[in-house]
Motif scaffolding. Structure first.
Motif, short mmCIF file in Angstrom:
data_model
loop_
_atom_site.label_atom_id
_atom_site.label_comp_id
_atom_site.label_asym_id
_atom_site.label_seq_id
_atom_site.Cartn_x
_atom_site.Cartn_y
_atom_site.Cartn_z
N GLN A 1 0.85 -1.20 0.00
CA GLN A 1 0.00 0.00 0.00
C GLN A 1 0.88 1.24 0.00
N GLN B 1 -5.34 6.87 -1.53
CA GLN B 1 -6.44 6.63 -0.59
C GLN B 1 -7.12 5.30 -0.84
N GLN B 2 -7.04 4.81 -2.07
CA GLN B 2 -7.70 3.55 -2.39
C GLN B 2 -6.99 2.40 -1.73
N ASN B 3 -7.75 1.51 -1.10
CA ASN B 3 -7.18 0.35 -0.44
C ASN B 3 -6.70 -0.67 -1.47
N THR C 1 -5.82 -4.27 -3.12
CA THR C 1 -6.40 -5.62 -3.11
C THR C 1 -5.57 -6.53 -3.99
N SER D 1 -7.13 -8.15 0.96
CA SER D 1 -7.37 -6.71 0.83
C SER D 1 -6.96 -6.04 2.14
N VAL D 2 -6.75 -4.74 2.06
CA VAL D 2 -6.35 -4.00 3.26
C VAL D 2 -7.38 -2.92 3.55
N ASN D 3 -7.41 -2.53 4.81
CA ASN D 3 -8.16 -1.36 5.24
C ASN D 3 -7.13 -0.38 5.78
N PHE D 4 -6.80 0.61 4.97
CA PHE D 4 -5.75 1.57 5.31
C PHE D 4 -6.41 2.84 5.82
N GLN D 5 -6.16 3.14 7.07
CA GLN D 5 -6.70 4.34 7.71
C GLN D 5 -5.51 5.22 8.11
N PHE E 1 -3.49 -0.34 9.52
CA PHE E 1 -3.29 -1.02 8.23
C PHE E 1 -3.64 -2.49 8.43
#
Lengths: 113, 116
Positions: free
Chosen positions: B51, B56-58, B60, B65-69, B75
């Motif tokens: 990432q 901003q796009q997570n 995959t 897949s990731v959830n990046f905040q 992460f």
């Protein structure tokens, strides 16, 4: 491509002995590095090189020596093995482009008695 | 100095279910890269996903897949439709984009078990 290769896969040393862990890559990567992996510690950087003839220390360099005479090879030398150097050693390489993923070798499990 | 924290030493998931592995990091940089590596019993370190912090796009990759905040410096890795071959240690790693981009800083890992 063989990728990143390491020899040997396993090694047992006595305290005070010296040895060299070999690492080679055939991807024409400029950047190469050595990490050690200890239980519960993740991987930590020992030494790295950004090109032939250029090396520098990482987080845990004491007791280790490196040189980089060619792009392909990056050997790690243990000068006088100690039990604290019992670990799994990984060599990694990548392009020097920022954020380039690191490609790892299969690792060498070293035991110092 | 940057630090990476994986707060779950071990996790388990039923085959075909979804699991999320957590990772937080500490940095003062605004531009950096984050990775998830998988280490099966063979010991080989395998890149799972990457990432870029300025995107901003997570990211995959198939079932991963990731959830990046970025604001929360979080992460997490989501594995969907878990398979027996997903059983491994998973390491979160960070590298800066500037000076020091030679170094990966790793978390201590999460051991994932997959239950048939």
């Amino acid at each position: 491509n063989a990728g990143v290769t390491q020899t040997p896969k396993f090694q047992v040393l006595k305290t005070g002995q010296s040895m060299t862990l070999q690492c080679a890559q055939d991807m024409n990567h400029e950047y190469m590095s050595w990490y050690r992996q200890d239980p519960g510690m993740g991987l930590r950087l020992i030494h790295y090189s950004v090109g032939a003839g250029i090396t520098d220390q990482g987080e845990v360099p004491n007791g280790y020596n490196v040189s980089r005479s060619t792009t392909e090879d990056f050997p790690l030398r243990l000068l006088s093995a100690a039990p604290s150097q019992t670990s799994v050693y990984f060599c990694a390489s990548s392009y020097t482009t920022s954020g380039s993923p690191k490609y790892f070798g299969p690792g060498t499990r070293l035991t110092v008695t | 100095a940057q630090t990476v924290t994986q707060s779950q030493p071990e996790m388990s998931v039923q085959e075909a279910e979804t699991v999320t592995l957590s990772c937080t990091y500490d940095t003062s940089e605004s531009d950096y890269y984050l990775f998830w590596y998988k280490q099966p019993p063979s010991r080989q370190m395998i890149l799972v996903i990457r990432q870029e912090a300025y995107k901003q796009q997570n990211a995959t990759e198939n079932r991963f897949s990731v959830n990046f905040q970025k604001a929360a410096k979080s992460f997490s890795l989501k594995i969907s439709d878990s398979q027996l071959g997903d059983a491994a240690m998973y390491f979160c790693a960070y590298t800066t984009s500037g000076a020091g981009s030679y170094q990966l800083t790793f978390g201590k890992g999460t051991k994932l078990s997959v239950i048939p």
